[in-house]
Motif scaffolding. Structure first.
Motif, PDB file in Angstrom:
ATOM      1  N   TYR A 422       0.802  -1.314   0.183  1.00 40.92           N
ATOM      2  CA  TYR A 422       0.223  -0.521   0.113  1.00 40.92           C
ATOM      3  C   TYR A 422       0.799   1.007   0.046  1.00 40.92           C
ATOM      4  O   TYR A 422       1.562   1.605   0.503  1.00 40.92           O
ATOM      5  N   VAL A 423       1.067   1.654  -1.080  1.00 43.01           N
ATOM      6  CA  VAL A 423       1.762   3.301  -1.536  1.00 43.01           C
ATOM      7  C   VAL A 423       0.580   3.996  -1.254  1.00 43.01           C
ATOM      8  O   VAL A 423      -0.081   4.743  -2.158  1.00 43.01           O
ATOM      9  N   TYR A 424       0.206   5.075  -1.108  1.00 37.97           N
ATOM     10  CA  TYR A 424       0.158   6.131  -0.404  1.00 37.97           C
ATOM     11  C   TYR A 424       0.052   6.955  -2.110  1.00 37.97           C
ATOM     12  O   TYR A 424       1.296   7.990  -2.420  1.00 37.97           O
ATOM     13  N   SER A 425      -1.113   7.453  -2.673  1.00 34.02           N
ATOM     14  CA  SER A 425      -0.913   8.336  -3.582  1.00 34.02           C
ATOM     15  C   SER A 425      -0.485  10.175  -3.065  1.00 34.02           C
ATOM     16  O   SER A 425      -0.582   9.616  -1.642  1.00 34.02           O
ATOM     17  N   ARG A 426       0.137  10.758  -3.968  1.00 31.55           N
ATOM     18  CA  ARG A 426       0.061  11.894  -3.422  1.00 31.55           C
ATOM     19  C   ARG A 426      -1.393  12.852  -2.841  1.00 31.55           C
ATOM     20  O   ARG A 426      -1.235  13.619  -1.800  1.00 31.55           O
ATOM     21  N   ALA A 427      -2.502  12.369  -3.222  1.00 26.37           N
ATOM     22  CA  ALA A 427      -3.256  12.926  -2.729  1.00 26.37           C
ATOM     23  C   ALA A 427      -4.152  12.669  -1.597  1.00 26.37           C
ATOM     24  O   ALA A 427      -4.369  13.186  -0.847  1.00 26.37           O
ATOM     25  N   ASP A 428      -3.570  11.739  -0.832  1.00 27.36           N
ATOM     26  CA  ASP A 428      -3.620  10.466  -0.141  1.00 27.36           C
ATOM     27  C   ASP A 428      -3.058  11.590   0.955  1.00 27.36           C
ATOM     28  O   ASP A 428      -3.012  11.424   2.406  1.00 27.36           O
ATOM     29  N   GLN A 429      -1.707  11.767   0.582  1.00 31.81           N
ATOM     30  CA  GLN A 429      -0.680  12.149   1.580  1.00 31.81           C
ATOM     31  C   GLN A 429      -1.485  13.218   2.323  1.00 31.81           C
ATOM     32  O   GLN A 429      -1.517  14.179   2.751  1.00 31.81           O
ATOM     33  N   PHE A 430      -1.486  14.175   0.792  1.00 31.39           N
ATOM     34  CA  PHE A 430      -2.147  15.833   1.939  1.00 31.39           C
ATOM     35  C   PHE A 430      -3.304  15.262   2.330  1.00 31.39           C
ATOM     36  O   PHE A 430      -3.768  16.324   3.250  1.00 31.39           O
ATOM     37  N   ALA A 628      -6.506  25.425   3.189  1.00 31.63           N
ATOM     38  CA  ALA A 628      -7.226  23.969   4.051  1.00 31.63           C
ATOM     39  C   ALA A 628      -9.030  25.070   4.472  1.00 31.63           C
ATOM     40  O   ALA A 628      -8.954  26.217   4.992  1.00 31.63           O
ATOM     41  N   ASP A 629     -10.486  24.163   4.511  1.00 31.55           N
ATOM     42  CA  ASP A 629     -11.439  24.650   5.008  1.00 31.55           C
ATOM     43  C   ASP A 629     -12.025  23.993   6.314  1.00 31.55           C
ATOM     44  O   ASP A 629     -11.163  22.913   6.642  1.00 31.55           O
ATOM     45  N   ARG A 630     -13.021  24.117   7.260  1.00 34.94           N
ATOM     46  CA  ARG A 630     -13.726  22.755   7.098  1.00 34.94           C
ATOM     47  C   ARG A 630     -13.769  21.844   7.211  1.00 34.94           C
ATOM     48  O   ARG A 630     -14.167  20.887   7.762  1.00 34.94           O
ATOM     49  N   HIS A 631     -14.453  21.754   6.045  1.00 34.48           N
ATOM     50  CA  HIS A 631     -14.490  20.975   5.210  1.00 34.48           C
ATOM     51  C   HIS A 631     -13.809  19.749   4.528  1.00 34.48           C
ATOM     52  O   HIS A 631     -13.576  18.526   4.466  1.00 34.48           O
ATOM     53  N   ARG A 632     -12.214  20.925   3.798  1.00 36.45           N
ATOM     54  CA  ARG A 632     -11.588  19.899   3.356  1.00 36.45           C
ATOM     55  C   ARG A 632     -10.284  20.554   3.198  1.00 36.45           C
ATOM     56  O   ARG A 632     -10.121  21.316   3.039  1.00 36.45           O
ATOM     57  N   VAL A 633      -8.966  19.299   2.608  1.00 40.61           N
ATOM     58  CA  VAL A 633      -8.097  20.421   2.476  1.00 40.61           C
ATOM     59  C   VAL A 633      -8.172  19.652   0.634  1.00 40.61           C
ATOM     60  O   VAL A 633      -8.574  19.301   0.503  1.00 40.61           O
ATOM     61  N   HIS A 634      -7.776  21.085  -0.155  1.00 37.90           N
ATOM     62  CA  HIS A 634      -8.266  21.308  -1.089  1.00 37.90           C
ATOM     63  C   HIS A 634      -6.296  21.143  -1.968  1.00 37.90           C
ATOM     64  O   HIS A 634      -6.262  20.837  -3.022  1.00 37.90           O
ATOM     65  N   ALA A 635      -5.565  20.599  -1.321  1.00 34.26           N
ATOM     66  CA  ALA A 635      -3.911  20.510  -2.208  1.00 34.26           C
ATOM     67  C   ALA A 635      -4.484  18.903  -2.715  1.00 34.26           C
ATOM     68  O   ALA A 635      -4.932  17.676  -2.119  1.00 34.26           O
TER      69      ALA A 635
END
Length: 715
Positions: A422-430, A628-635
């Motif tokens: 299991y290798v995180y994608s960059r989106a997983d990491q952010f 980021a906001d209260r709902h999500r990270v945008h990166a």
């Protein structure tokens, strides 16, 4: 390969000496472990090495001349393996090639904590030095007795002990090494005087060739037989605030190469024979997630202040409310910092093989034994059923201390009935981790006496741990309070801890106080530092950058800051910047620093660490910003989160000093990062006359401050 502990140890030779060492906490009475224990049975060494976790690390000397250092710490790029090899080989007077280091394998190495901060060299490395010196003396005494000489007349060599004056007089290692365990209690690093005469011989990084040629393996390079690939479907929101409502998995099951699809620990998971198949399988899943409640928009200062609760007073001495003698300066300011993340080049990665007779997980982790505990808890197993094989870490910076990827890979392996990578994608990491270095609001106010010394200082820190407020300046009346608040992104350990935020505020405040008092910034710090050592560091750093004779160019400026990291690692930093008034872009042209970290074990490694940390500090204050906001990270990719590159790299000069009483090595890994932001802010003010109170110093923020200055406002 799972190598039994006894088989590994006996592979060092027919007989061996095992030295276990630990540092005693201040005031602790040594536990009643025998100082010397003969082997009464074949399992004796296993009992000592495996169960005496309070003995942090082990040094094995085999009868065939091999020397093996066992440590639970891991190599995270800081050069710890090189440090251990340099110290052990010099203490034992043998070639560095004769020393092997085994790191982070819970089957072989004792638990000595996580690899973080600057602790590895000053604790683990220096412990090996002290212990290897003790081992050397033991071998010399034994060899000298056989040869009929004094211990000072013999030397240790890989093959045994030899007379210093007559090389023909030799005692083989097999005659000296009798299976035994020697337990060594050491004074805490803070109390250790220089033991022996260590000399930095400039050893090259022992992993350098493998790293450059690609021979070094990371988790992503592993491929056990029958390996499958797995991943979880991520919520588009902060996962801890967004449970799964429903998921349609049928389409994913029809994707070619997908072996298994299901709900694992409340999330859709896909197992496949390739990354590509897993990715397509995840895209074929239709899922509904609960949206976090409330508004998404985040107003940083307002939301940090809202609901903040007093946690503790870090310091309360004198009386900050009492009026001083007067005649000095009074200044109150607020500083604000932002979200950042570790952004390692190697994302979180693990390979897990879960079987009935035991679980093995290969993971990029800063804490293999902690990983083992987390994995065992996640699988509902005893820790003895889990082996974690620590791998070289391709960037951690605090993010791979308690990361969950090992446990997730183990869950996927158990679900698949096969080894799984299991290798995180960059989106997983952010996005998936939903953790970041927290933004802070720091209110700071001070008063000065007429002579430019600090009389009172009051600091309120909202949303972090308050590192760096003590031990640097003499403040007779000081109160520092720590508040906590709730933000959607949870706390993450990120390089520099809260020294980053607090040092930005305190050092920027110091430069502003100096200006208002009409005192040179360097001289102002001289008048107020606690440690005399800072005066030598200030002089050395000022000389490097030619502070007193600096020839100013248009829109160029110099800034200064000091750092006292943990009351042991001292540094003074001077920075030159150029500010483009039209675009607002700030370029760091030069960084000169004078550092005192005690004994420098390997200057090459230290230099690389400092240069990297300077770049980290530049990234923090100029370009890195996790939106980021209260709902999500945008990166999602690095295009959404800029990190410093070669175009941001300044000229760097370093002076190494030992101005402070020398107590062995004191670490350098984290000290540099927090010093850059305040020095850059100070240099920007020196260049164009604006003060910046919020990070990062983006072009937009610089232009807005310049515009306020032109319009007669306060920047």
């Amino acid at each position: 390969m799972k190598l039994p502990r006894r088989e590994f140890i006996t592979s060092t030779g027919g007989a061996f000496m095992a030295y276990g060492f630990r540092f005693l906490p201040d005031g602790e009475t040594p536990s009643q472990h025998p100082r010397f224990a003969r082997f009464d049975n074949a399992d004796e060494v296993c009992r000592y090495v495996k169960q005496n976790f309070d003995y942090h690390d082990w040094l094995l000397i085999g009868s065939n001349g091999t020397v093996t250092a066992l440590t639970g710490r891991t190599e995270i790029g800081q050069g710890l393996e090189t440090v251990i090899v340099a110290l052990v080989s010099q203490a034992l007077e043998i070639s560095p090639k004769a020393v092997d280091v085994v790191m982070g394998d819970t089957e072989l190495c004792p638990d000595d904590g996580t690899t973080e901060g600057s602790s590895a060299t000053q604790q683990v490395g220096w412990g090996f030095w002290q212990t290897a010196l003790a081992a050397s003396m033991s071998l010399r005494r034994a060899g000298a007795e056989i040869l009929g000489l004094d211990p000072e007349q013999v030397q240790v060599r890989r093959g045994g002990v030899v007379s210093a004056s007559d090389p023909s007089m030799t005692v083989g290692m097999s005659q000296l090494v009798v299976s035994s365990v020697v337990l060594v209690d050491l004074e805490p690093p803070a109390r250790q005087e220089l033991s022996g005469s260590y000399v930095d011989r400039g050893l090259d990084d022992v992993r350098a060739r493998d790293i450059v040629t690609g021979a070094q393996q990371y988790v992503g390079d592993l491929g056990p037989g029958g390996l499958l690939y797995g991943a979880y479907l991520r919520s588009p929101y902060h996962e801890h605030l967004s449970p799964l409502i429903s998921a349609d998995l049928d389409r994913a099951r029809t994707v070619p190469g997908v072996a298994k699809v299901g709900i694992v620990r409340g999330r859709p998971a896909v197992i496949g024979d390739s990354y590509h198949a897993v990715e397509l399988g995840l895209k074929a899943i239709t899922a509904r997630w609960r949206k976090p409640p409330g508004r998404a928009k985040l107003n940083l200062e307002r939301d940090i202040r809202r609901g903040a609760q007093l946690v503790t007073e870090i310091e309360n001495i004198g009386n900050v409310d009492a009026p001083g003698p007067g005649g000095g300066v009074r200044l109150s300011e607020t500083y604000i910092t932002h979200f950042t993340t570790q952004a390692p080049l190697e994302t979180d990665s693990a390979v897990a093989d879960v079987r009935l007779d035991g679980t093995t997980v290969w993971v990029a982790s800063q804490g293999p034994h902690l990983q083992r505990a987390l994995i065992a808890r996640r699988l509902g197993l005893g820790a003895g059923k889990v082996r974690v094989a620590g791998m070289p870490v391709g960037g951690g910076y605090g993010g791979k201390i308690s990361n969950t990827v090992g446990g997730e890979a183990a869950e996927l392996s158990r679900f698949a009935g096969a080894p799984v990578k299991y290798v995180y994608s960059r989106a997983d990491q952010f996005v998936g981790r939903a953790r970041a270095k927290e933004p802070c609001v720091i209110d700071i106010s001070s008063t000065l006496n007429a002579d430019g010394t600090i009389d009172t200082r009051h600091i309120d820190i909202i949303n972090d741990t308050g590192h760096g407020t003590l031990d640097t300046y003499k403040v007779p009346n000081s109160r520092t309070r720590l508040y906590k608040t709730q933000l959607p992104l949870r706390h993450a350990v990120v390089r520099g801890t809260s020294f980053m935020q607090v040092n930005f505020a305190v050092e920027s405040h110091m430069s502003h106080l100096a200006e208002l008092a009409g005192i040179d910034r360097v001289e102002f710090r001289r008048r107020n530092v606690q440690l005399e050592a800072f005066n030598e560091l200030l002089s050395s750093g000022a000389d490097l950058i030619r502070y007193s004779t600096y020839m100013r160019q248009p829109d160029h400026g110099l800034g200064v800051s000091v750092i006292n990291h943990g009351a042991r690692e001292l540094g003074v930093f001077f920075v030159e910047v150029k500010v483009n008034r039209k675009t607002g872009v700030v370029r760091v042209k030069r960084v000169c620093c004078a550092l005192d970290i005690g004994t420098v074990i390997n200057r090459r490694n230290c230099t690389v660490n400092v240069r990297g940390a300077i770049m980290w500090g530049i990234g923090y204050c100029l370009v890195e910003n996790l939106v980021a906001d209260r709902h999500r990270v945008h990166a999602r990719v690095f295009g959404d989160y800029e990190v410093p590159s070669f175009r941001h790299t300044p000229e760097i000069d370093i002076a190494w000093l030992q101005a402070y009483p020398n107590n062995g090595p004191r670490g350098v890994g984290e000290m540099t990062c927090p010093a850059i932001a305040p020095a850059v802010a100070d240099a920007i003010h020196d260049a164009v006359g604006i003060r910046l109170y919020q990070t990062p110093f983006t072009p937009q923020r610089v232009l807005a401050a310049l515009r306020q200055t032109r319009e007669g406002g306060v920047s």
